[in-house]
Design a protein around this motif. Structure first.
Motif, short mmCIF file in Angstrom:
data_model
loop_
_atom_site.label_atom_id
_atom_site.label_comp_id
_atom_site.label_asym_id
_atom_site.label_seq_id
_atom_site.Cartn_x
_atom_site.Cartn_y
_atom_site.Cartn_z
N HIS A 23 53.60 26.87 27.19
CA HIS A 23 52.20 27.15 27.49
C HIS A 23 51.95 28.65 27.37
O HIS A 23 52.84 29.46 27.68
N SER A 24 50.76 29.04 26.94
CA SER A 24 50.37 30.44 26.88
C SER A 24 49.00 30.61 27.52
O SER A 24 48.14 29.74 27.39
N TRP A 25 48.82 31.75 28.20
CA TRP A 25 47.54 32.09 28.83
C TRP A 25 47.45 33.60 28.87
O TRP A 25 48.36 34.28 29.35
N LYS A 26 46.35 34.14 28.36
CA LYS A 26 46.17 35.58 28.22
C LYS A 26 47.40 36.14 27.51
O LYS A 26 47.73 35.71 26.43
N SER A 55 44.74 32.41 42.99
CA SER A 55 45.96 31.60 43.13
C SER A 55 46.28 31.32 44.59
O SER A 55 46.79 30.25 44.94
N ASP A 91 37.55 37.99 36.07
CA ASP A 91 38.17 37.19 37.12
C ASP A 91 38.59 38.02 38.35
O ASP A 91 39.35 37.57 39.18
N SER A 121 53.31 33.81 28.77
CA SER A 121 53.77 32.54 28.21
C SER A 121 54.84 31.92 29.10
O SER A 121 55.57 32.62 29.80
#
Length: 176
Positions: A11-14, A62, A136, A17
């Protein structure tokens, strides 16, 4: 972390990874290990002319709560480490620093993340009003004395590890 032939991005986000790969341990055993691959971050301890510390009170989705912490942020593509520290200080607090002193680095989550956090003391501050939070981020800028900050740490009102580590390193190096 440099991807190998045996690594697989799950998975990758911003700029982060989640990567799984085969790793040979020092004892010769082969395992599958999953790592959060992170470009690194900077943590800045801004000290005002009168010796106060500038912190941010930031809502952390979070955890679904506010954390009192030092300004910090992720290194962007091809950005120099000190450049990141200067950018994050200004974006999160509205201050720039004439003097940025490196305190070295810490590894906050070595069990599952390759992130390195680079610690800095920022001195000779100027108010720039270039306060630009990311979409965010919800941030309030707060100024405390060193004694007030230490009492908040003792009482558990400051639990952010990077803040405690940077403050401790600055004290041990004689900057506070």
């Amino acid at each position: 972390m440099i991807p190998s032939d045996t690594s697989k991005t799950l998975h990758s986000w911003k700029r982060i990874s989640l990567v799984e790969e085969s790793v040979t341990l020092p004892n010769g055993k082969n395992i599958q290990h999953t790592t959060i691959v992170h470009p690194g971050a900077t943590v800045i301890l801004p000290i005002t002319q009168d010796g106060h510390i500038i912190l941010i009170n930031q809502f952390r989705p979070s955890l679904k709560k506010w954390l009192l912490e030092l300004p910090a942020g992720t290194i962007e593509n091809a950005e120099e480490i000190e450049e990141c520290a200067r950018r994050e200080l200004e974006e999160e607090t509205g201050y720039s620093a004439k003097q940025m002193i490196s305190l070295g680095q810490v590894t906050p989550l070595a069990g599952f993340c390759d992130e390195i956090q680079y610690l800095f003391v920022a001195k000779d501050l100027d108010k720039t009003c270039r306060y630009e939070c990311d979409d965010d981020e919800v941030i309030e800028v707060i100024t405390l004395t060193i004694e007030e900050l230490e009492q908040k740490i003792i009482r558990g009102e400051v639990s952010d590890a990077k803040t405690i580590a940077c403050l401790s390193k600055a004290k041990l190096c004689g900057y506070l």
